[in-house]
Design an enzyme around this catalytic site. Structure first.
Site, PDB file in Angstrom:
ATOM      1  N   TYR A  60      56.998 -25.188  17.479  1.00  0.00           N
ATOM      2  CA  TYR A  60      55.908 -24.377  16.937  1.00  0.00           C
ATOM      3  C   TYR A  60      56.313 -22.934  16.703  1.00  0.00           C
ATOM      4  O   TYR A  60      57.376 -22.498  17.107  1.00  0.00           O
ATOM      5  CB  TYR A  60      54.625 -24.506  17.748  1.00  0.00           C
ATOM      6  CG  TYR A  60      54.565 -24.084  19.189  1.00  0.00           C
ATOM      7  CD1 TYR A  60      55.547 -23.327  19.823  1.00  0.00           C
ATOM      8  CD2 TYR A  60      53.449 -24.453  19.936  1.00  0.00           C
ATOM      9  CE1 TYR A  60      55.419 -22.954  21.136  1.00  0.00           C
ATOM     10  CE2 TYR A  60      53.305 -24.073  21.262  1.00  0.00           C
ATOM     11  CZ  TYR A  60      54.296 -23.323  21.855  1.00  0.00           C
ATOM     12  OH  TYR A  60      54.157 -22.940  23.165  1.00  0.00           O
ATOM     13  N   GLU A  61      55.450 -22.217  15.983  1.00  0.00           N
ATOM     14  CA  GLU A  61      55.719 -20.860  15.490  1.00  0.00           C
ATOM     15  C   GLU A  61      56.965 -20.815  14.610  1.00  0.00           C
ATOM     16  O   GLU A  61      57.727 -19.847  14.618  1.00  0.00           O
ATOM     17  CB  GLU A  61      55.856 -19.858  16.652  1.00  0.00           C
ATOM     18  CG  GLU A  61      54.684 -19.849  17.600  1.00  0.00           C
ATOM     19  CD  GLU A  61      53.354 -19.577  16.922  1.00  0.00           C
ATOM     20  OE1 GLU A  61      53.350 -19.104  15.777  1.00  0.00           O
ATOM     21  OE2 GLU A  61      52.317 -19.864  17.538  1.00  0.00           O
ATOM     22  N   GLY A  62      57.165 -21.854  13.838  1.00  0.00           N
ATOM     23  CA  GLY A  62      58.326 -21.965  12.953  1.00  0.00           C
ATOM     24  C   GLY A  62      59.419 -22.747  13.624  1.00  0.00           C
ATOM     25  O   GLY A  62      60.068 -22.252  14.557  1.00  0.00           O
TER      26      GLY A  62
ATOM     27  N   ARG B 119      56.627 -15.312  17.998  1.00  0.00           N
ATOM     28  CA  ARG B 119      57.980 -15.866  18.046  1.00  0.00           C
ATOM     29  C   ARG B 119      58.778 -15.296  19.212  1.00  0.00           C
ATOM     30  O   ARG B 119      59.542 -16.029  19.847  1.00  0.00           O
ATOM     31  CB  ARG B 119      58.684 -15.617  16.706  1.00  0.00           C
ATOM     32  CG  ARG B 119      58.178 -16.553  15.621  1.00  0.00           C
ATOM     33  CD  ARG B 119      58.680 -16.246  14.233  1.00  0.00           C
ATOM     34  NE  ARG B 119      58.236 -17.285  13.312  1.00  0.00           N
ATOM     35  CZ  ARG B 119      58.389 -17.244  11.995  1.00  0.00           C
ATOM     36  NH1 ARG B 119      58.991 -16.199  11.433  1.00  0.00           N
ATOM     37  NH2 ARG B 119      57.958 -18.238  11.236  1.00  0.00           N
TER      38      ARG B 119
END
Length: 591
Positions: A434-436, A294
């Protein structure tokens, strides 16, 4: 055709005049003197401009293709990957016991920015491997570390993270991939994973997948999830590669951007895997990768914007269009360059002030990670945990906005593919997802991070801001920074108090304002960074710095951010305090 030049002067300014790395008590920072970091960053800049940047458009145009069940990467990628490996760039901050160079994460972060700006899709192959290395290094057994880390650190083998399935993304409690225990201590993994970046390619001998799956006896939801090491090729006892494992490429996704990176569907059919970390506690191990990823994605947000900004500036200086309202600035030519017009200046200043502020915030975040890991500093660990969703969410939102703004400088030419500006916008867009996805980052910030450890980390952040303001009491030159920062910080605190007062009665009131809070806090963070940078720039000028123009530009850019961007905090607060009713009023059927 776009170009890229690493912003070495700006990076050195942050490392040595704002963060004062070589004077830090963090182990390893004493080695980061100006000559050493200059040599490393300059060499990284050469690799970026000479090897990676020329392949950026190639990767976008050619994409990845499937041949005989495997992925072929774009022309030139394989040779470039070998150059990265040979140069040791994949191992900068990794453990020397397994072939790494042991340098601080902060320096790896600075180098990573350079490579992302030059070619984001290419850099993902090694970037994802770094996250997998961290997870195995933190949670693996000694035998697992000895088997997997040396080859992964060198990138002879690369790594991935496998979370998402067709029916579940953020809600991992719904995943169906199963792991059946075997008598030899291994597991057979069966299921399908989607959106797997660098899931298959021809750049490395082997690909080591870290796969979330459910083993028997784990219960429902995320409590039943474990993490497994599942290689593309099995590894023999002597370290050589053995038979192909039961993981196959389903397809490559056709995407809006990052065409040079293979985003894959992977099918697991009784693939042999080994438990990483504790059984049924896979989320803990996976978050070792996720938290690092993140911050890395937040870096992608501003790094792509940096490359787009550089090209927009070049175009604005070169393109002749109209006359300045205050009189011709290019009287010998048929028109003045775009850069003389106030609205173009506004556009470029918004990009410049964001990128430089975001770089400072990311470098500070990386230094906190080093402090947490190398000194076991719990306060630094808690603070960077608070900042991570802001760095990821705010910077990728604003990074995409900046890439679009850079495209706008070109007018109609920015919409034409041959100029290359659309690639920056298309590539930057994924970082918000992406990645949350960024909405999840906002929920994490408001729903979890603010209250973590009784709220002491957010209170520590407010104390840092207060101390920064107080440190410049009586310095009239700094009032353009400290006064707006003080106001914005009070607005952020007011938003937090609103959540405390209303959130318990009506959780929707807090969650409806979470996205605004993330942006409000992002602006305050950049305001804090610009205050620190302005103080460092004034100190350099007071000391008789030779490069006066650099420091004066730094101060002017910061003043722009404080005067033109920080006032957005008031709007975010007003929206937060409007509560849940405007957001939740419509019944479902009315949409």
């Amino acid at each position: 055709m776009t170009s890229y030049t690493a912003p070495l002067k700006d990076m050195q300014f942050l490392l040595h005049e704002v963060l004062a790395t070589s004077a830090s008590d963090v182990p390893g920072y004493g080695d980061l003197d100006e000559s050493f970091t200059a040599a490393v960053l300059e060499e990284a800049g050469k690799v970026a401009s000479e090897v990676l940047a020329p392949l950026n458009a190639v990767g976008d145009r050619e994409g990845c293709v499937v041949e005989n069940g495997s992925v072929r990467t774009p022309e030139g990628f394989k040779a470039a990957f070998e150059a990265m490996k040979t140069g040791g760039w994949t191992a900068l901050d990794c453990d020397p016991e397994y072939g790494g160079q042991g340098l601080p994460y902060l320096l790896n972060c600075a180098v990573g920015e350079i490579f992302v700006s030059a070619n984001m899709a290419f850099n993902m192959y090694q970037g994802l491997t770094h996250g997998a290395v961290s997870a195995i290094h933190t949670h693996g057994t000694d035998a697992q570390k000895a088997t997997w880390l040396p080859k992964m650190i060198s990138c002879d083998w690369t790594g991935t993270m496998n979370l998402t399935e067709p029916h579940c993304g953020t809600d991992l409690g719904l995943l169906r991939t199963r792991a059946e225990p075997q008598d030899d201590g291994s597991y057979l993994i069966t299921g399908q994973k989607i959106f797997i970046s660098a899931g298959d390619h021809d750049l490395a001998e082997n690909i080591v997948h870290l796969v979330l799956a459910k083993a028997p006896g784990g219960g429902e939801g995320t409590r039943g999830i474990s993490l497994f090491i599942v290689p593309k090729f099995l590894v023999n006892e002597d370290g050589s590669l053995g038979a192909r494992n039961g993981v196959t490429l389903g397809k490559i996704e056709e995407k809006m951007g990052i065409h040079g990176n293979a985003t894959c569907v992977l099918d697991y059919d009784g693939a042999k895997g080994w438990l990483l970390g504790e059984l049924h506690k896979g989320m803990r191990a996976m978050f070792t990768m996720m938290n690092e990823a993140r911050l890395g994605v937040g870096l992608q947000g501003y790094a792509v914007a940096e490359a787009a900004y550089q090209n927009a500036v070049l175009y604005a200086r070169d393109r002749l269009q109209g006359r300045a309202v205050t009189g011709a600035k290019n009287p010998e030519g048929p028109a003045d360059p775009l850069i003389v017009h106030p609205d173009i200046r506004r556009n470029l200043m918004e990009q410049k002030s964001f990128v430089e502020g975001a770089r400072a915030l990311t470098f500070w975040g990386a230094s906190l990670i080093d402090r947490a890991h190398r000194l076991d500093d719990k306060a630094a660990d808690g603070l960077v945990g608070l900042l991570t969703p802001v760095i990821k969410g705010f910077q990728t939102d604003k990074g995409f906005e900046s890439a679009v703004a850079a495209q706008q400088v070109y007018g109609g030419h920015g919409y034409i593919e041959e100029q290359g500006m659309s690639q920056f916008a298309r590539d930057a867009r994924i970082a918000m997802i992406y990645e949350g996805a960024n909405g999840v980052q906002a929920l994490d910030l408001v729903g979890r991070k603010l209250a973590a450890d009784g709220g002491k980390h957010v209170m520590a952040f407010f104390d840092l801001v207060k101390a920064e303001v107080k440190a410049h009491d009586g310095d009239e030159r700094m009032k353009a920074f400290t006064d707006p920062l003080k106001v914005a910080s009070k607005q952020l605190q007011a938003a937090g108090m609103y959540f405390m007062a209303e959130g318990m009665k009506n959780p929707d009131a807090a969650l409806s304002g979470s996205y605004d809070f993330m942006h409000l806090m992002g602006h305050v963070c950049l305001g804090l960074m610009w205050t620190r940078m302005a103080a460092a720039a004034h100190a350099a000028l007071d000391a008789g710095a030779a490069d006066k123009a650099f420091y004066e530009a730094k101060i002017a850019t910061g003043r722009f951010y404080m005067a033109r961007q920080l006032p957005a905090c008031a709007a975010h607060l007003a929206r937060i305090e409007s509560g849940a009713d405007p957001v939740m009023a419509l019944p479902d059927a009315a949409f």
